[in-house]
Design a protein around this motif. Structure first.
Motif, PDB file in Angstrom:
ATOM      1  N   SER A 148       0.816  -1.206   0.000  1.00  0.00           N
ATOM      2  CA  SER A 148       0.000   0.000   0.000  1.00  0.00           C
ATOM      3  C   SER A 148       0.854   1.262   0.000  1.00  0.00           C
ATOM      4  CB  SER A 148      -0.907   0.013   1.229  1.00  0.00           C
ATOM      5  OG  SER A 148      -0.125   0.169   2.412  1.00  0.00           O
ATOM      6  N   ARG A 149       0.226   2.393  -0.309  1.00  0.00           N
ATOM      7  CA  ARG A 149       0.901   3.689  -0.212  1.00  0.00           C
ATOM      8  C   ARG A 149       1.379   3.920   1.218  1.00  0.00           C
ATOM      9  NH1 ARG A 149       0.571   9.242  -2.154  1.00  0.00           N
ATOM     10  NH2 ARG A 149       1.875  10.383  -0.676  1.00  0.00           N
ATOM     11  N   GLU A 150       0.559   3.572   2.197  1.00  0.00           N
ATOM     12  CA  GLU A 150       0.940   3.765   3.597  1.00  0.00           C
ATOM     13  C   GLU A 150       2.202   2.980   3.939  1.00  0.00           C
ATOM     14  OE1 GLU A 150      -0.989   3.403   8.102  1.00  0.00           O
ATOM     15  OE2 GLU A 150      -1.934   2.381   6.412  1.00  0.00           O
ATOM     16  N   MET A 151       2.299   1.740   3.493  1.00  0.00           N
ATOM     17  CA  MET A 151       3.485   0.917   3.758  1.00  0.00           C
ATOM     18  C   MET A 151       4.724   1.534   3.126  1.00  0.00           C
ATOM     19  SD  MET A 151       1.693  -2.789   3.061  1.00  0.00           S
ATOM     20  CE  MET A 151       3.203  -3.746   3.151  1.00  0.00           C
ATOM     21  N   GLN A 152       4.574   2.023   1.905  1.00  0.00           N
ATOM     22  CA  GLN A 152       5.705   2.646   1.219  1.00  0.00           C
ATOM     23  C   GLN A 152       6.150   3.919   1.917  1.00  0.00           C
ATOM     24  OE1 GLN A 152       5.268   2.649  -3.228  1.00  0.00           O
ATOM     25  NE2 GLN A 152       3.388   1.525  -2.767  1.00  0.00           N
ATOM     26  N   ASP A 153       5.186   4.740   2.311  1.00  0.00           N
ATOM     27  CA  ASP A 153       5.524   5.995   2.976  1.00  0.00           C
ATOM     28  C   ASP A 153       6.178   5.752   4.330  1.00  0.00           C
ATOM     29  OD1 ASP A 153       4.530   7.356   0.829  1.00  0.00           O
ATOM     30  OD2 ASP A 153       2.756   8.146   1.850  1.00  0.00           O
ATOM     31  N   GLN A 154       5.702   4.754   5.048  1.00  0.00           N
ATOM     32  CA  GLN A 154       6.306   4.430   6.341  1.00  0.00           C
ATOM     33  C   GLN A 154       7.754   4.001   6.171  1.00  0.00           C
ATOM     34  OE1 GLN A 154       3.704   1.484   8.097  1.00  0.00           O
ATOM     35  NE2 GLN A 154       2.317   3.031   8.953  1.00  0.00           N
ATOM     36  N   TYR A 155       7.994   3.195   5.136  1.00  0.00           N
ATOM     37  CA  TYR A 155       9.384   2.765   4.930  1.00  0.00           C
ATOM     38  C   TYR A 155      10.264   3.933   4.494  1.00  0.00           C
ATOM     39  CZ  TYR A 155      13.655   0.628   3.659  1.00  0.00           C
ATOM     40  OH  TYR A 155      14.994   0.355   3.603  1.00  0.00           O
ATOM     41  N   ALA A 156       9.762   4.783   3.602  1.00  0.00           N
ATOM     42  CA  ALA A 156      10.545   5.941   3.163  1.00  0.00           C
ATOM     43  C   ALA A 156      10.899   6.825   4.347  1.00  0.00           C
ATOM     44  CB  ALA A 156       9.762   6.733   2.120  1.00  0.00           C
ATOM     45  N   ASN A 181      36.149  19.649  -1.966  1.00  0.00           N
ATOM     46  CA  ASN A 181      35.801  20.268  -0.679  1.00  0.00           C
ATOM     47  C   ASN A 181      34.421  19.861  -0.171  1.00  0.00           C
ATOM     48  OD1 ASN A 181      38.265  21.760  -0.465  1.00  0.00           O
ATOM     49  ND2 ASN A 181      37.434  23.260  -1.915  1.00  0.00           N
ATOM     50  N   LEU A 182      33.871  18.780  -0.703  1.00  0.00           N
ATOM     51  CA  LEU A 182      32.577  18.268  -0.264  1.00  0.00           C
ATOM     52  C   LEU A 182      32.802  17.015   0.577  1.00  0.00           C
ATOM     53  CD1 LEU A 182      30.708  18.576  -3.678  1.00  0.00           C
ATOM     54  CD2 LEU A 182      30.434  20.084  -1.693  1.00  0.00           C
ATOM     55  N   SER A 183      32.222  16.999   1.773  1.00  0.00           N
ATOM     56  CA  SER A 183      32.427  15.854   2.657  1.00  0.00           C
ATOM     57  C   SER A 183      31.119  15.253   3.166  1.00  0.00           C
ATOM     58  CB  SER A 183      33.294  16.271   3.857  1.00  0.00           C
ATOM     59  OG  SER A 183      32.677  17.332   4.570  1.00  0.00           O
ATOM     60  N   SER A 184      29.974  15.743   2.669  1.00  0.00           N
ATOM     61  CA  SER A 184      28.696  15.155   3.056  1.00  0.00           C
ATOM     62  C   SER A 184      27.765  15.118   1.855  1.00  0.00           C
ATOM     63  CB  SER A 184      28.045  15.945   4.198  1.00  0.00           C
ATOM     64  OG  SER A 184      27.727  17.258   3.801  1.00  0.00           O
ATOM     65  N   ASP A 185      26.878  14.138   1.844  1.00  0.00           N
ATOM     66  CA  ASP A 185      25.958  13.955   0.733  1.00  0.00           C
ATOM     67  C   ASP A 185      25.029  15.164   0.597  1.00  0.00           C
ATOM     68  OD1 ASP A 185      26.860  11.249   0.188  1.00  0.00           O
ATOM     69  OD2 ASP A 185      25.842  10.695   2.049  1.00  0.00           O
ATOM     70  N   GLU A 186      24.662  15.459  -0.640  1.00  0.00           N
ATOM     71  CA  GLU A 186      23.891  16.677  -0.904  1.00  0.00           C
ATOM     72  C   GLU A 186      22.561  16.700  -0.157  1.00  0.00           C
ATOM     73  OE1 GLU A 186      22.616  19.513  -4.678  1.00  0.00           O
ATOM     74  OE2 GLU A 186      23.629  17.610  -5.034  1.00  0.00           O
ATOM     75  N   VAL A 187      21.961  15.542   0.067  1.00  0.00           N
ATOM     76  CA  VAL A 187      20.680  15.499   0.753  1.00  0.00           C
ATOM     77  C   VAL A 187      20.767  16.087   2.153  1.00  0.00           C
ATOM     78  CG1 VAL A 187      20.993  13.199   1.740  1.00  0.00           C
ATOM     79  CG2 VAL A 187      18.682  14.012   1.245  1.00  0.00           C
ATOM     80  N   PHE A 188      21.955  16.066   2.742  1.00  0.00           N
ATOM     81  CA  PHE A 188      22.108  16.553   4.113  1.00  0.00           C
ATOM     82  C   PHE A 188      22.457  18.040   4.193  1.00  0.00           C
ATOM     83  CE2 PHE A 188      23.470  11.984   4.424  1.00  0.00           C
ATOM     84  CZ  PHE A 188      22.294  11.537   5.026  1.00  0.00           C
ATOM     85  N   HIS A 189      22.470  18.718   3.067  1.00  0.00           N
ATOM     86  CA  HIS A 189      22.810  20.140   3.075  1.00  0.00           C
ATOM     87  C   HIS A 189      21.665  21.004   3.592  1.00  0.00           C
ATOM     88  CE1 HIS A 189      26.202  19.668  -0.159  1.00  0.00           C
ATOM     89  NE2 HIS A 189      26.355  18.875   0.879  1.00  0.00           N
ATOM     90  N   GLN A 190      20.452  20.454   3.611  1.00  0.00           N
ATOM     91  CA  GLN A 190      19.294  21.221   4.072  1.00  0.00           C
ATOM     92  C   GLN A 190      18.338  20.294   4.800  1.00  0.00           C
ATOM     93  OE1 GLN A 190      17.081  23.101   0.929  1.00  0.00           O
ATOM     94  NE2 GLN A 190      15.616  24.061   2.304  1.00  0.00           N
ATOM     95  N   LYS A 191      18.042  20.627   6.051  1.00  0.00           N
ATOM     96  CA  LYS A 191      17.099  19.831   6.837  1.00  0.00           C
ATOM     97  C   LYS A 191      15.672  20.146   6.395  1.00  0.00           C
ATOM     98  CE  LYS A 191      16.340  17.149  10.560  1.00  0.00           C
ATOM     99  NZ  LYS A 191      16.913  15.820  10.786  1.00  0.00           N
ATOM    100  N   ARG A 192      14.886  19.099   6.150  1.00  0.00           N
ATOM    101  CA  ARG A 192      13.501  19.296   5.719  1.00  0.00           C
ATOM    102  C   ARG A 192      12.579  18.390   6.525  1.00  0.00           C
ATOM    103  NH1 ARG A 192      13.458  18.162  -0.541  1.00  0.00           N
ATOM    104  NH2 ARG A 192      14.741  16.405   0.142  1.00  0.00           N
ATOM    105  N   ASN A 193      11.327  18.756   6.587  1.00  0.00           N
ATOM    106  CA  ASN A 193      10.315  17.941   7.259  1.00  0.00           C
ATOM    107  C   ASN A 193       9.866  16.853   6.293  1.00  0.00           C
ATOM    108  OD1 ASN A 193       8.006  16.802   8.425  1.00  0.00           O
ATOM    109  ND2 ASN A 193       7.387  18.724   9.369  1.00  0.00           N
ATOM    110  N   MET A 194      10.577  15.736   6.313  1.00  0.00           N
ATOM    111  CA  MET A 194      10.323  14.704   5.322  1.00  0.00           C
ATOM    112  C   MET A 194       8.988  14.000   5.530  1.00  0.00           C
ATOM    113  SD  MET A 194      12.498  14.985   3.053  1.00  0.00           S
ATOM    114  CE  MET A 194      11.715  13.668   2.129  1.00  0.00           C
ATOM    115  N   ASP A 195       8.534  13.869   6.762  1.00  0.00           N
ATOM    116  CA  ASP A 195       7.243  13.219   6.977  1.00  0.00           C
ATOM    117  C   ASP A 195       6.131  14.006   6.291  1.00  0.00           C
ATOM    118  OD1 ASP A 195       8.126  11.009   8.359  1.00  0.00           O
ATOM    119  OD2 ASP A 195       7.938  11.949  10.321  1.00  0.00           O
ATOM    120  N   ARG A 196       6.201  15.329   6.368  1.00  0.00           N
ATOM    121  CA  ARG A 196       5.186  16.154   5.702  1.00  0.00           C
ATOM    122  C   ARG A 196       5.308  16.028   4.187  1.00  0.00           C
ATOM    123  NH1 ARG A 196       4.751  22.336   7.413  1.00  0.00           N
ATOM    124  NH2 ARG A 196       4.025  21.275   9.296  1.00  0.00           N
ATOM    125  N   ILE A 197       6.549  16.060   3.686  1.00  0.00           N
ATOM    126  CA  ILE A 197       6.767  15.937   2.240  1.00  0.00           C
ATOM    127  C   ILE A 197       6.287  14.578   1.733  1.00  0.00           C
ATOM    128  CG2 ILE A 197       8.558  15.765   0.459  1.00  0.00           C
ATOM    129  CD1 ILE A 197      10.141  17.855   2.090  1.00  0.00           C
TER     130      ILE A 197
END
Length: 365
Positions: A148-156, A181-197
């Protein structure tokens, strides 16, 4: 038969398409990794094997080896098994060592989606069978295996939480080779509310579907490789083995369901080696789509606590040719944090309906 062991593993940071690594072609991405893995043992390397999926074509591994100033005697082999390519490179190197063809290989993969010359993907399957895009195929898996969508979203959500916690605790630091001069993955450059997204994301591939951009991986750039050699050579060079290559399996399924392909590969691999799911301490299964992970874990009855314990491609990214090597690199460092772990598995499903699984044993201190 020789024992093949992994003694080093490194990756670049992972960038989004047209993101922080957009200026680097594949050989420029891979070369620093090859150089780092070969320091002090350049003359011992028999070959460099790299997976690459979206170009630019040619022998990227040879070009990368030359860019890294490896000896001219290191030939270079580039292979493409779609998303399985990086894991296939390590699998091949493991068998070459076991069979005595050589003692020392660099193996992994690289991808620069930002600089790819290809406007469209390659075909996965001929017309008479059908050739769905991976997102549509993820919907097919979700429907067939009742994910289900719910199962997928929970895992994400879980993947993002695991990845962020690991990042904040510095658990990715050892596996990353800083680049430009990059030492962290791009996804971690900005904190976001992923549960809402995640909860607000719309179906991305099919009207009224369950697969969204938020419960799927992104399109990414990056490189990753390991140094794999005979255990005898490792001892001669005073390099500590961390993972011992045991065996692997590759299988095919219907091209409409590539996400379920790891299941048959894992089953056959464990059956041949007399092992059960319960005896495997850690699984790294590529997170192209949450529907894939949920379908695979449900079918195999793998506790989610054993799977992708530091997050995966949904959170960090999926640089196609490198992703399989990233799974092994994650296991390489995780078994050092979990000294009780013995058997671990890396697995991936690819376009065209291909499943690949590799079994390793953690080498005790």
């Amino acid at each position: 038969m020789n024992n093949a062991v992994i003694v080093k593993a490194k990756r670049t940071v992972i960038g989004k398409k047209d993101g922080v690594l957009k200026h680097l072609s594949p050989h420029k991405l891979a070369a620093p990794i090859l150089k780092q893995l070969s320091i002090g043992i350049e003359s011992e390397i028999n070959d460099c094997i790299l997976g690459n999926v979206v170009g630019p074509g040619g022998n990227v591994a040879r070009l990368s080896a030359l860019e890294a100033n490896l000896p001219l005697s290191v030939p270079g082999l580039t292979l493409d098994r779609q998303c399985s390519a990086g894991l296939e490179a390590i699998r091949l190197a493991g068998y070459l060592v076991q069979g005595g063809a050589g003692d020392c290989y660099i193996a992994g993969g690289v991808e620069s989606t930002s600089t790819s010359l290809f406007e469209k993907r390659a075909r996965f399957s001929p017309e008479h069978i059908g050739d769905p895009d991976m997102g549509i195929a993820a919907e097919f898996v979700a429907e067939k295996y009742r994910i289900s969508r719910e199962m997928q979203d929970q895992y994400a959500s879980l993947s993002y939480k695991r990845a962020w916690k690991s990042f904040e605790n510095g658990l990715f630091d050892k596996e990353i080779l800083p680049l430009s001069n990059l030492s962290s993955d791009e996804v971690f450059h900005q904190k976001r509310n992923m549960d809402r997204i995640i909860s607000r994301a719309k179906p991305a591939f099919q009207k009224n579907g369950t697969v969204t951009a938020a419960n799927s991986c992104g399109i990414n750039d990056g490189a990753c490789a390991v140094l794999i050699m005979s255990e005898k050579k490792a001892n001669e060079l005073s390099l500590k083995p961390i993972l011992r290559f045991i065996d692997s399996e590759v299988t095919g399924v219907h091209p409409f369901y590539p996400g379920i392909a790891p299941v048959s590969a894992i089953r056959q691999l464990l059956d041949r080696n007399g092992l059960s799911i319960e005896e495997i301490d850690l699984f790294e299964i590529n997170e192209a789509f949450a529907s894939k992970i949920m379908a695979c874990t449900n079918e195999l009855k793998i506790p989610i606590e054993k799977v992708n314990v530091r997050g995966g491609a949904i959170a960090i990214g999926h640089p196609y040719g490198a992703s399989g090597a990233m799974l092994v690199t994650r296991l390489f460092y995780e078994v050092q944090r979990q000294p009780k772990a013995r058997y671990v598995v890396a697995a991936i499903g690819s376009g065209g309906g291909i499943g690949l699984a590799v079994l390793f044993e953690a080498v005790p201190d």
